[in-house]
Enzyme design. Structure first.
Site, PDB file in Angstrom:
ATOM      1  N   GLU A  76      -3.249  -3.011  -2.275  1.00  0.00           N
ATOM      2  CA  GLU A  76      -4.339  -2.424  -1.487  1.00  0.00           C
ATOM      3  C   GLU A  76      -4.693  -1.039  -2.016  1.00  0.00           C
ATOM      4  O   GLU A  76      -3.818  -0.210  -2.264  1.00  0.00           O
ATOM      5  CB  GLU A  76      -3.918  -2.335  -0.021  1.00  0.00           C
ATOM      6  CG  GLU A  76      -4.946  -1.694   0.887  1.00  0.00           C
ATOM      7  CD  GLU A  76      -4.459  -1.567   2.323  1.00  0.00           C
ATOM      8  OE1 GLU A  76      -5.235  -1.110   3.174  1.00  0.00           O
ATOM      9  OE2 GLU A  76      -3.284  -1.911   2.590  1.00  0.00           O
TER      10      GLU A  76
ATOM     11  N   ASP B 279     -11.041   6.891   6.582  1.00  0.00           N
ATOM     12  CA  ASP B 279     -10.175   5.807   7.056  1.00  0.00           C
ATOM     13  C   ASP B 279      -9.510   6.225   8.355  1.00  0.00           C
ATOM     14  O   ASP B 279      -8.311   6.485   8.407  1.00  0.00           O
ATOM     15  CB  ASP B 279      -9.135   5.476   5.985  1.00  0.00           C
ATOM     16  CG  ASP B 279      -8.195   4.358   6.428  1.00  0.00           C
ATOM     17  OD1 ASP B 279      -8.657   3.479   7.166  1.00  0.00           O
ATOM     18  OD2 ASP B 279      -7.032   4.381   6.024  1.00  0.00           O
TER      19      ASP B 279
ATOM     20  N   ASP C 168      -9.297  -3.126   2.484  1.00  0.00           N
ATOM     21  CA  ASP C 168      -9.365  -2.535   3.815  1.00  0.00           C
ATOM     22  C   ASP C 168     -10.711  -1.843   3.896  1.00  0.00           C
ATOM     23  O   ASP C 168     -11.002  -0.965   3.092  1.00  0.00           O
ATOM     24  CB  ASP C 168      -8.210  -1.548   3.997  1.00  0.00           C
ATOM     25  CG  ASP C 168      -8.170  -0.910   5.376  1.00  0.00           C
ATOM     26  OD1 ASP C 168      -9.225  -0.429   5.831  1.00  0.00           O
ATOM     27  OD2 ASP C 168      -7.092  -0.845   5.981  1.00  0.00           O
TER      28      ASP C 168
ATOM     29  N   ASP D  98      -9.281   4.518  11.201  1.00  0.00           N
ATOM     30  CA  ASP D  98      -8.602   3.447  11.928  1.00  0.00           C
ATOM     31  C   ASP D  98      -9.015   3.345  13.389  1.00  0.00           C
ATOM     32  O   ASP D  98      -8.183   3.238  14.279  1.00  0.00           O
ATOM     33  CB  ASP D  98      -7.082   3.612  11.810  1.00  0.00           C
ATOM     34  CG  ASP D  98      -6.598   3.298  10.409  1.00  0.00           C
ATOM     35  OD1 ASP D  98      -6.731   2.148   9.993  1.00  0.00           O
ATOM     36  OD2 ASP D  98      -6.108   4.220   9.725  1.00  0.00           O
TER      37      ASP D  98
ATOM     38  N   TRP E 107       0.855  -1.190   0.000  1.00  0.00           N
ATOM     39  CA  TRP E 107       0.000   0.000   0.000  1.00  0.00           C
ATOM     40  C   TRP E 107       0.884   1.231   0.000  1.00  0.00           C
ATOM     41  O   TRP E 107       1.861   1.302   0.749  1.00  0.00           O
ATOM     42  CB  TRP E 107      -0.914   0.053   1.228  1.00  0.00           C
ATOM     43  CG  TRP E 107      -1.631   1.365   1.303  1.00  0.00           C
ATOM     44  CD1 TRP E 107      -2.748   1.732   0.607  1.00  0.00           C
ATOM     45  CD2 TRP E 107      -1.245   2.516   2.066  1.00  0.00           C
ATOM     46  NE1 TRP E 107      -3.096   3.026   0.900  1.00  0.00           N
ATOM     47  CE2 TRP E 107      -2.187   3.540   1.794  1.00  0.00           C
ATOM     48  CE3 TRP E 107      -0.197   2.795   2.946  1.00  0.00           C
ATOM     49  CZ2 TRP E 107      -2.118   4.795   2.379  1.00  0.00           C
ATOM     50  CZ3 TRP E 107      -0.118   4.050   3.532  1.00  0.00           C
ATOM     51  CH2 TRP E 107      -1.073   5.030   3.244  1.00  0.00           C
TER      52      TRP E 107
ATOM     53  N   ASP F 211      -6.321  -3.916  11.336  1.00  0.00           N
ATOM     54  CA  ASP F 211      -5.546  -2.728  10.950  1.00  0.00           C
ATOM     55  C   ASP F 211      -6.211  -1.484  11.517  1.00  0.00           C
ATOM     56  O   ASP F 211      -7.145  -0.940  10.936  1.00  0.00           O
ATOM     57  CB  ASP F 211      -5.439  -2.625   9.428  1.00  0.00           C
ATOM     58  CG  ASP F 211      -4.547  -1.465   8.990  1.00  0.00           C
ATOM     59  OD1 ASP F 211      -3.943  -0.819   9.864  1.00  0.00           O
ATOM     60  OD2 ASP F 211      -4.460  -1.202   7.777  1.00  0.00           O
TER      61      ASP F 211
ATOM     62  N   HIS G 277      -8.045  -6.236   5.457  1.00  0.00           N
ATOM     63  CA  HIS G 277      -7.644  -5.491   6.640  1.00  0.00           C
ATOM     64  C   HIS G 277      -8.925  -4.995   7.283  1.00  0.00           C
ATOM     65  O   HIS G 277      -9.676  -4.223   6.671  1.00  0.00           O
ATOM     66  CB  HIS G 277      -6.730  -4.318   6.275  1.00  0.00           C
ATOM     67  CG  HIS G 277      -5.292  -4.709   6.130  1.00  0.00           C
ATOM     68  ND1 HIS G 277      -4.284  -3.794   5.942  1.00  0.00           N
ATOM     69  CD2 HIS G 277      -4.686  -5.917   6.183  1.00  0.00           C
ATOM     70  CE1 HIS G 277      -3.122  -4.419   5.855  1.00  0.00           C
ATOM     71  NE2 HIS G 277      -3.348  -5.717   6.005  1.00  0.00           N
TER      72      HIS G 277
ATOM     73  N   LYS H  26      -7.094   2.687  -1.904  1.00  0.00           N
ATOM     74  CA  LYS H  26      -7.579   3.663  -0.924  1.00  0.00           C
ATOM     75  C   LYS H  26      -8.314   4.778  -1.651  1.00  0.00           C
ATOM     76  O   LYS H  26      -8.032   5.064  -2.824  1.00  0.00           O
ATOM     77  CB  LYS H  26      -6.418   4.250  -0.112  1.00  0.00           C
ATOM     78  CG  LYS H  26      -6.877   4.989   1.141  1.00  0.00           C
ATOM     79  CD  LYS H  26      -5.729   5.218   2.102  1.00  0.00           C
ATOM     80  CE  LYS H  26      -6.232   5.831   3.407  1.00  0.00           C
ATOM     81  NZ  LYS H  26      -5.180   5.969   4.425  1.00  0.00           N
TER      82      LYS H  26
ATOM     83  N   HIS I 257     -11.156   1.908   3.377  1.00  0.00           N
ATOM     84  CA  HIS I 257     -10.595   2.543   2.193  1.00  0.00           C
ATOM     85  C   HIS I 257     -11.602   2.734   1.061  1.00  0.00           C
ATOM     86  O   HIS I 257     -11.233   2.689  -0.111  1.00  0.00           O
ATOM     87  CB  HIS I 257      -9.398   1.740   1.692  1.00  0.00           C
ATOM     88  CG  HIS I 257      -8.196   1.861   2.574  1.00  0.00           C
ATOM     89  ND1 HIS I 257      -6.944   1.450   2.182  1.00  0.00           N
ATOM     90  CD2 HIS I 257      -8.048   2.340   3.830  1.00  0.00           C
ATOM     91  CE1 HIS I 257      -6.085   1.672   3.162  1.00  0.00           C
ATOM     92  NE2 HIS I 257      -6.739   2.207   4.177  1.00  0.00           N
TER      93      HIS I 257
END
Length: 421
Positions: A225, A295, A260, A297, A184, A328, A287, A227, A263
């Site tokens: 990956e 994003d 993810d 997290d 990524w 993640d 993820h 995003k 993303h």
């Protein structure tokens, strides 16, 4: 009859094999991300400098791990408090440098020996290990990496990617489990670009060169990956969803897609994308995080989308090696060990819920147009005594039940983490 036996009887009345569900979950690995413990700082650059490349951690709760030894100690506590099968998940920036392996080297010169202590850590605990090249928080992010028009910059990051292929092969061979190696980058632009095609072509060529490094695809599973955007790259991301998905599709046998769930656009859900991708890809990687508006997290909760993601993993045969799961997120506003444990246990809960669902019966109702009964059955599942099955699963895994682990983290914070400042 115990509470567990009573709960088991209720599930079995619906045709659910509770023992088989727990057994299947107990053998399904979920990768634990090392970067929750130290706010994505790593050990290869100045830890006082801010994160760059679309990465941002918020909060300054005391107790951040500052050394490999502190990080490993925190991870050990997480492993003790979580049921199920775990893997480690490392970023390249967590290389450990010492006199024995020659000291610090830059990311393009990383070698397997810089991860030997992590291999020893994993071997002692029976863990596999996944890996991630680190394309952020480095002086050679200009701000682009693999998509940079600067040949010297691009060469540095290509060499880093190839080094990570070799390290991933080492991890897989030493630990006897496949290594999911995720690529990524935060490459993109803060404002509207004049050229969208050029960076993507450079990224594609760089990826091709990285994957030209010899590796055994049965042991190393490179991923790409996507995003939507990152901090400082709000207008344009080189590795968009379309780019990443098509690259993986056109490089079968060398690369698999990684999604993810932070993303994508706020109204998109990865749970729906899992069966879509598995219609074409033999395997994919995830993820698992919790986005709030972007994003961000956040720690994974037992929310609707986490449960839907795990339902699709189970329904689509993902636990038979088709879906590679990893956490993640990185929350620095709360106790970091508690964040790790909460997220990991919630993914386990969601998977167990999915395994305790009479999926074949519900599918038959859908296929025979019995949508009224389908809705009723799905709603009634929500009030079944899941908690008693979960507690029994924790006991069998040697992990504490809900309500029995947080005091351990509080004591660890008092005895260990508070001394770190």
């Amino acid at each position: 009859m115990t509470l567990y036996q009573q709960a088991k009887t209720k599930y079995e009345a619906l045709g659910v094999d509770v023992e088989a569900a727990m057994s299947k979950l107990q053998s399904a690995p979920v990768a634990l991300h090392c970067w929750q413990g130290d706010d994505v700082r790593g050990f290869d650059t100045d830890p006082t400098k801010p994160l760059t490349g679309g990465i941002q951690t918020t909060g300054n709760y005391p107790g951040r791990a500052r050394t490999p030894e502190e990080l490993m100690a925190d991870i050990d506590l997480v492993l003790k408090l979580c049921p199920g099968t775990k893997k480690m998940n490392l970023h390249a920036s967590y290389a450990i440098f010492d006199e024995e392996n020659g000291g610090w080297v830059d990311r393009d010169k990383l070698e397997p020996k810089h991860f030997k202590k992590w291999v020893d850590f994993c071997k002692e605990r029976g863990l596999g290990c996944d890996f991630n090249p680190t394309f952020f928080s480095h002086p050679k992010c200009d701000p682009l990496t693999l998509a940079s028009p600067n040949e010297e910059t691009r060469r540095f990051w290509i060499d880093h990617g190839k080094a990570c292929i070799r390290i991933s092969q080492y991890l897989a061979e030493e630990l006897g489990q496949p290594c999911i190696m995720n690529i990524w980058t935060g490459d993109g632009f803060k404002d509207i670009p004049a050229d969208r095609m050029g960076p993507r072509m450079r990224y594609k060529e760089a990826m091709d060169e990285i994957l030209s490094e010899p590796f055994d695809f049965d042991k190393v599973k490179p991923c790409v990956e996507s995003k939507v955007f990152g901090i400082g790259v709000e207008a344009y991301t080189v590795g968009s969803a379309e780019y990443a998905l098509l690259y993986a599709a056109l490089n079968a046998g060398k690369c698999i897609p990684l999604m993810d769930n932070g993303h994508y656009h706020p109204t998109e859900v990865v749970s729906d994308k899992i069966p879509a991708l598995l219609s074409f890809f033999p395997e994919l990687a995830l993820h698992i995080t919790r986005p709030i508006r972007w994003d961000s997290d956040h720690v994974v909760l037992l929310d609707d989308e986490t449960k839907e993601i795990c339902k699709e993993i189970v329904r689509c045969g993902g636990l038979e090696g088709r879906v590679h799961m990893a956490l993640d997120y990185f929350d620095a506003s709360i106790n970091r060990v508690s964040a790790w444990v909460t997220g990991f246990r919630n993914v386990q809960k969601a998977l167990l819920m999915a395994l305790l669902t009479p999926n074949e019966q519900l599918k038959t109702l859908q296929d025979t147009d019995q949508f009224t009964e389908l809705m009723v059955r799905q709603e009634e599942m929500k009030t079944l005594p899941f908690g008693e099955i979960w507690n029994e699963y924790c006991r069998r895994c040697g992990a504490p039940e809900d309500g029995a682990w947080f005091a351990t983290v509080q004591q660890y914070e008092k005895d260990v983490q508070q001394a770190r400042g």
